[in-house]
Design a protein around this motif. Structure first.
Motif, PDB file in Angstrom:
ATOM      1  N   PHE A 312       0.842  -1.194   0.000  1.00  0.00           N
ATOM      2  CA  PHE A 312       0.000   0.000   0.000  1.00  0.00           C
ATOM      3  C   PHE A 312       0.879   1.246   0.000  1.00  0.00           C
ATOM      4  O   PHE A 312       0.625   2.207  -0.749  1.00  0.00           O
ATOM      5  CB  PHE A 312      -0.906  -0.017   1.235  1.00  0.00           C
ATOM      6  N   MET A 313       1.941   1.223   0.817  1.00  0.00           N
ATOM      7  CA  MET A 313       2.839   2.370   0.918  1.00  0.00           C
ATOM      8  C   MET A 313       3.774   2.475  -0.277  1.00  0.00           C
ATOM      9  O   MET A 313       3.919   3.541  -0.885  1.00  0.00           O
ATOM     10  CB  MET A 313       3.647   2.291   2.218  1.00  0.00           C
ATOM     11  N   THR A 314       4.428   1.377  -0.663  1.00  0.00           N
ATOM     12  CA  THR A 314       5.432   1.459  -1.727  1.00  0.00           C
ATOM     13  C   THR A 314       4.800   1.725  -3.093  1.00  0.00           C
ATOM     14  O   THR A 314       5.305   2.559  -3.857  1.00  0.00           O
ATOM     15  CB  THR A 314       6.266   0.169  -1.777  1.00  0.00           C
ATOM     16  N   ILE A 317       3.723   5.244  -3.147  1.00  0.00           N
ATOM     17  CA  ILE A 317       4.849   6.144  -3.429  1.00  0.00           C
ATOM     18  C   ILE A 317       5.106   6.217  -4.931  1.00  0.00           C
ATOM     19  O   ILE A 317       5.361   7.295  -5.483  1.00  0.00           O
ATOM     20  CB  ILE A 317       6.116   5.683  -2.678  1.00  0.00           C
ATOM     21  N   VAL A 318       5.043   5.069  -5.613  1.00  0.00           N
ATOM     22  CA  VAL A 318       5.230   5.058  -7.072  1.00  0.00           C
ATOM     23  C   VAL A 318       4.204   5.971  -7.737  1.00  0.00           C
ATOM     24  O   VAL A 318       4.540   6.791  -8.612  1.00  0.00           O
ATOM     25  CB  VAL A 318       5.120   3.628  -7.636  1.00  0.00           C
ATOM     26  N   VAL A 442      -5.201   5.956  -3.474  1.00  0.00           N
ATOM     27  CA  VAL A 442      -5.499   6.777  -2.300  1.00  0.00           C
ATOM     28  C   VAL A 442      -4.368   7.760  -1.999  1.00  0.00           C
ATOM     29  O   VAL A 442      -4.606   8.953  -1.753  1.00  0.00           O
ATOM     30  CB  VAL A 442      -5.772   5.877  -1.074  1.00  0.00           C
ATOM     31  N   LEU A 443      -3.117   7.287  -2.011  1.00  0.00           N
ATOM     32  CA  LEU A 443      -2.006   8.177  -1.661  1.00  0.00           C
ATOM     33  C   LEU A 443      -1.823   9.283  -2.693  1.00  0.00           C
ATOM     34  O   LEU A 443      -1.395  10.391  -2.359  1.00  0.00           O
ATOM     35  CB  LEU A 443      -0.710   7.376  -1.506  1.00  0.00           C
ATOM     36  N   GLN A 444      -2.143   9.002  -3.945  1.00  0.00           N
ATOM     37  CA  GLN A 444      -2.050  10.040  -4.967  1.00  0.00           C
ATOM     38  C   GLN A 444      -3.046  11.158  -4.691  1.00  0.00           C
ATOM     39  O   GLN A 444      -2.698  12.348  -4.775  1.00  0.00           O
ATOM     40  CB  GLN A 444      -2.308   9.412  -6.333  1.00  0.00           C
ATOM     41  N   LEU A 445      -4.271  10.776  -4.340  1.00  0.00           N
ATOM     42  CA  LEU A 445      -5.280  11.780  -4.007  1.00  0.00           C
ATOM     43  C   LEU A 445      -4.916  12.529  -2.736  1.00  0.00           C
ATOM     44  O   LEU A 445      -5.077  13.757  -2.648  1.00  0.00           O
ATOM     45  CB  LEU A 445      -6.649  11.106  -3.853  1.00  0.00           C
ATOM     46  N   LEU A 446      -4.394  11.811  -1.741  1.00  0.00           N
ATOM     47  CA  LEU A 446      -4.029  12.426  -0.463  1.00  0.00           C
ATOM     48  C   LEU A 446      -2.898  13.434  -0.641  1.00  0.00           C
ATOM     49  O   LEU A 446      -2.967  14.567  -0.145  1.00  0.00           O
ATOM     50  CB  LEU A 446      -3.620  11.331   0.529  1.00  0.00           C
ATOM     51  N   VAL A 447      -1.839  13.030  -1.350  1.00  0.00           N
ATOM     52  CA  VAL A 447      -0.694  13.920  -1.547  1.00  0.00           C
ATOM     53  C   VAL A 447      -1.095  15.138  -2.369  1.00  0.00           C
ATOM     54  O   VAL A 447      -0.648  16.260  -2.097  1.00  0.00           O
ATOM     55  CB  VAL A 447       0.478  13.156  -2.216  1.00  0.00           C
ATOM     56  N   CYS A 462       5.789  14.004   2.643  1.00  0.00           N
ATOM     57  CA  CYS A 462       4.849  12.881   2.528  1.00  0.00           C
ATOM     58  C   CYS A 462       5.581  11.610   2.111  1.00  0.00           C
ATOM     59  O   CYS A 462       5.334  10.531   2.668  1.00  0.00           O
ATOM     60  CB  CYS A 462       3.760  13.201   1.506  1.00  0.00           C
ATOM     61  N   GLY A 463       6.492  11.719   1.145  1.00  0.00           N
ATOM     62  CA  GLY A 463       7.269  10.555   0.721  1.00  0.00           C
ATOM     63  C   GLY A 463       8.082   9.966   1.851  1.00  0.00           C
ATOM     64  O   GLY A 463       8.172   8.738   1.994  1.00  0.00           O
ATOM     65  N   MET A 464       8.675  10.831   2.663  1.00  0.00           N
ATOM     66  CA  MET A 464       9.461  10.375   3.810  1.00  0.00           C
ATOM     67  C   MET A 464       8.576   9.630   4.822  1.00  0.00           C
ATOM     68  O   MET A 464       8.953   8.574   5.353  1.00  0.00           O
ATOM     69  CB  MET A 464      10.115  11.585   4.477  1.00  0.00           C
TER      70      MET A 464
END
Length: 510
Positions: A312-314, A317-318, A442-447, A462-464
């Motif tokens: 989910f995280m990696t 990040i991509v 989800v992370l794309q929308l969040l960032v 955010c990436g860190m």
């Protein structure tokens, strides 16, 4: 050869199905990367607004996630899996051919939803089938599988580039001011996140002048050999209804085991073990049925959950890095020239593809657990250095390449490691593919929301944070691996050198 004779012999025996799964994943890559560069031309084709056309991104990504969840439905027999792959790869060629005919944004969104469902099925089934064939040796072949998706993702923008509009592709009286900004707008577009691009006044009415249709027809032709390859595999396995009468089909692996070992009826533990093994790799909804949880230890759930959270995280990040690195580079404090900043996403994907190619021989010498550890630590260190040298344009390029290398082999290594922990029972492939798909969306929308509110510097922060969470979840996975019960020798019906899906000669079975 850099691998031993046993693995080489297994690969030769399963050459056609392995090459077929690799080629199907090339279709996946071809379809996943074309939408970004061509979106403005598709906006002209459909005469829609910028905010409307970005919903096409969401349509594809949401249905890709849905297809990943449902892909396990077709795993019950090899026939179902291959017919699903044939239909999915053929659907992708048809989608490429139909897109130039879509002059309404809603119709285009529906077509991309079909493509997303096909991609999701391909993602789950191809990973699942390679794990079934090679099991303990699957890491090498999963790395190669994911190299092909990277190769397809690199190829489709290159095919589209000569046909993209250099000026505004809808001619009207007010196009002069926006035509020079078109390359910048194209590179700044992110799925369902127009962000600060709304101030650009792009015309919606006028004469449409775009040649992007040729790019889609070329990609349709390039992809056409893939469903043909799947059909030939179906024909070879005598699964095509019109051609399957010449000989009796081979028994499935489970049926073969039952035929070969009738004397084991009195061993209830072995029967339970085999039934559990046969029930693995269902779709996400079948996996969640209570009957699959009876007798399972808490570590069984923990391995599934922590493995999915790492991806989910990696994979998130991509998605967020490739989507926002251009926007981050052109903003303060770096203020990179638009044309130079445009190379950053290509550099990132190029090193992901290169990393997957390099990981094929490395994965034979190195355990998947070690590779994932190196990857998550590398991602964390890279983001830390990017934060420290945040004012350096040179290090931004170096860090982007480094991040692509470390992220490249994370998914296949994580999948091989988790399946190995669970002894190829359970639902690891479906859960991990679903977790990765949710993270990417989800992370794309969040960032995007955080950057819009807090500024471009929050992109690296955010990436860190995501890299730190990936490392934390992986540490938990290592802990649960140590706690996971090891199979006893009398219950271990599958040896590392003789996977359950092989017969005595290691032949590909149905």
């Amino acid at each position: 050869m850099w691998w031993d004779e046993r693995v080489s012999a297994r690969f030769r025996r399963n050459l056609q199905p392995t090459l077929t799964y690799w080629s199907v994943f090339f279709s996946f890559g071809l379809c996943i990367a074309f939408l970004g560069p061509t979106l403005l031309d598709l906006r002209c084709q459909t005469q829609s607004s910028l905010s409307q056309i970005t919903w096409v991104f969401f349509s594809q990504q949401f249905c890709l996630l849905l297809g990943s969840c449902l892909g396990g439905v077709f795993k019950r027999t090899l026939s179902q899996s291959l017919f699903a792959l044939f239909a999915s790869s053929l659907a992708i060629s048809l989608v490429f051919a139909i897109i130039p005919l879509c002059h309404n944004v809603v119709v285009l969104a529906v077509v991309m939803a079909v493509a997303g469902l096909a991609m999701g099925c391909i993602d789950t089934i191809s990973n699942m089938q390679l794990v079934k064939i090679y099991q303990k040796d699957s890491a090498i072949f999963l790395q190669a599988l994911h190299f092909f998706v990277g190769f397809g993702a690199l190829l489709s923008p290159l095919i589209a580039d000569p046909f993209l509009s250099d000026t505004n592709c809808i001619l009207s009286n007010g196009t002069a001011n926006t035509s020079t900004n078109l390359p910048h707008i194209r590179k700044s577009l992110v799925p369902h996140h127009p962000g600060n691009l709304s101030h650009y006044d792009l015309p919606m009415k006028g004469m449409v002048v775009t040649r992007v249709s040729y790019a889609f027809w070329i990609m349709a032709l390039i992809n056409l050999p893939v469903p043909i390859a799947v059909f030939f595999l179906l024909y070879k396995e005598r699964m095509v209804p019109c051609f399957n009468s010449s000989s009796h089909p081979l028994l499935s692996a489970d049926e073969l085991a039952m035929e070969a070992r009738p004397v084991e009826k009195d061993d209830p533990s072995t029967s339970v073990h085999r039934a559990h093994a046969a029930g693995g790799h269902d779709d996400l909804f079948s996996c969640c049925q209570s009957k699959n949880f009876r007798g399972a230890s808490y570590t069984y759930f923990a391995v599934h959950i922590t493995g999915a959270l790492v991806l989910f995280m990696t994979d998130g990040i991509v998605g967020e890095y490739s989507g926002f690195i251009y926007s981050y580079a052109v903003e303060e404090p770096l203020s990179v020239v638009h044309k130079v900043a445009g190379y950053l996403p290509s550099l990132f994907w190029g090193f992901i593809t290169l990393g997957r190619l390099i990981s094929i021989p490395i994965s034979y010498r190195m355990k998947p657990a070690t590779m994932v550890f190196i990857n998550v630590v590398g991602v964390l260190i890279t983001f830390l250095l990017l934060l420290i040298f945040s004012s350096s344009v040179v290090f931004l390029f170096v860090g982007t390449a480094s991040l692509g290398l470390f992220l490249s082999s994370t998914f296949p290594s994580m999948l091989a490691y988790t399946e190995d922990i669970l002894q190829y029972k359970g639902c690891a492939t479906t859960v991990l593919v679903t977790g990765a798909g949710i993270g990417e969306m989800v992370l794309q929308l969040l960032v995007g929301s955080i950057i819009h509110d807090q500024g471009s510097y929050s992109f690296l922060v955010c990436g860190m944070i995501f890299g730190g969470l990936a490392f934390t979840f992986y540490s938990f996975l290592l802990f649960f691996h140590r706690m996971y019960p090891k199979p006893s020798s009398d219950m271990d019906a599958v040896s590392p050198d003789k996977p359950a899906v092989m017969d005595d000669t290691g032949q590909y079975q149905r």
